[in-house]
Design a protein around this motif. Structure first.
Motif, mmCIF file in Angstrom:
data_model
loop_
_atom_site.group_PDB
_atom_site.id
_atom_site.type_symbol
_atom_site.label_atom_id
_atom_site.label_comp_id
_atom_site.label_asym_id
_atom_site.label_seq_id
_atom_site.Cartn_x
_atom_site.Cartn_y
_atom_site.Cartn_z
ATOM 1 N N SER A 1 -5.131 10.859 4.201
ATOM 2 C CA SER A 1 -4.336 12.087 4.131
ATOM 3 C C SER A 1 -3.690 12.404 5.468
ATOM 4 O O SER A 1 -4.195 12.035 6.528
ATOM 5 N N ASP A 2 -2.568 13.083 5.385
ATOM 6 C CA ASP A 2 -1.870 13.551 6.576
ATOM 7 C C ASP A 2 -2.328 14.960 6.867
ATOM 8 O O ASP A 2 -2.111 15.870 6.075
ATOM 9 N N THR B 1 -3.305 13.099 0.623
ATOM 10 C CA THR B 1 -2.828 14.358 1.190
ATOM 11 C C THR B 1 -2.833 15.451 0.128
ATOM 12 O O THR B 1 -3.323 16.569 0.361
#
Length: 154
Positions: A141-142, A108
């Motif tokens: 990743s968010d 992220t």
């Protein structure tokens, strides 16, 4: 042409000392042999104290000989050391969740800051660039709904 190279053992722990005393000292002899790979990151995009080890190999260069003379040999030695550490280390299933959380945080952090995203967007369009960075390069990743903090709307 200008080149950028980064090779690192991403710290598994938030506390750098935990990582450094366990793993990094084994990389020092490799890094010590390659002056061209002892550069520093620009703080414009990344904070070297987050997610990067003290033994990271970092270089900006124009001479392609750096790849064959320094980068590739150092990379091979880092990979061999990684394999050796994997073979020597006992599995820690209790710590696996913490390691995966750390990987998600790294992905992220990197997806939101990767300076190549702008280049990809200029060449292939913003949607493609965001999908490539968030779903491929940093696949854990968010994604932020409505956009990433540094990348604008998604």
């Amino acid at each position: 042409k200008k080149y950028l190279a980064i090779v690192d053992f991403q710290p598994l722990y938030e506390n750098e000392e935990d990582h450094a005393c366990t793993f990094e000292h084994r990389l020092s002899p490799i890094k010590d042999q390659y002056e061209s790979l002892k550069g520093r990151m620009s703080s414009k995009f990344y904070d070297e104290t987050q997610f990067f080890s003290q033994e990271m190999l970092f270089a900006r260069f124009e001479d392609e000989k750096v790849v064959t003379d320094d980068l590739f040999p150092a990379f091979k030695r880092y990979v061999m050391m990684h394999n050796k550490l994997v073979r020597e280390t006992d599995a820690d299933e209790d710590g696996a969740g913490e390691v995966l959380d750390r990987q998600r945080a790294y992905d992220t952090y990197s997806a939101e800051r990767d300076p190549a995203t702008g280049l990809f967007a200029a060449m292939f369009g913003k949607e493609w660039a965001d999908d490539y960075v968030f779903d491929f390069l940093f696949s854990m990743s968010d994604k932020k709904e409505g956009g990433s903090p540094k990348g604008g709307k998604r």
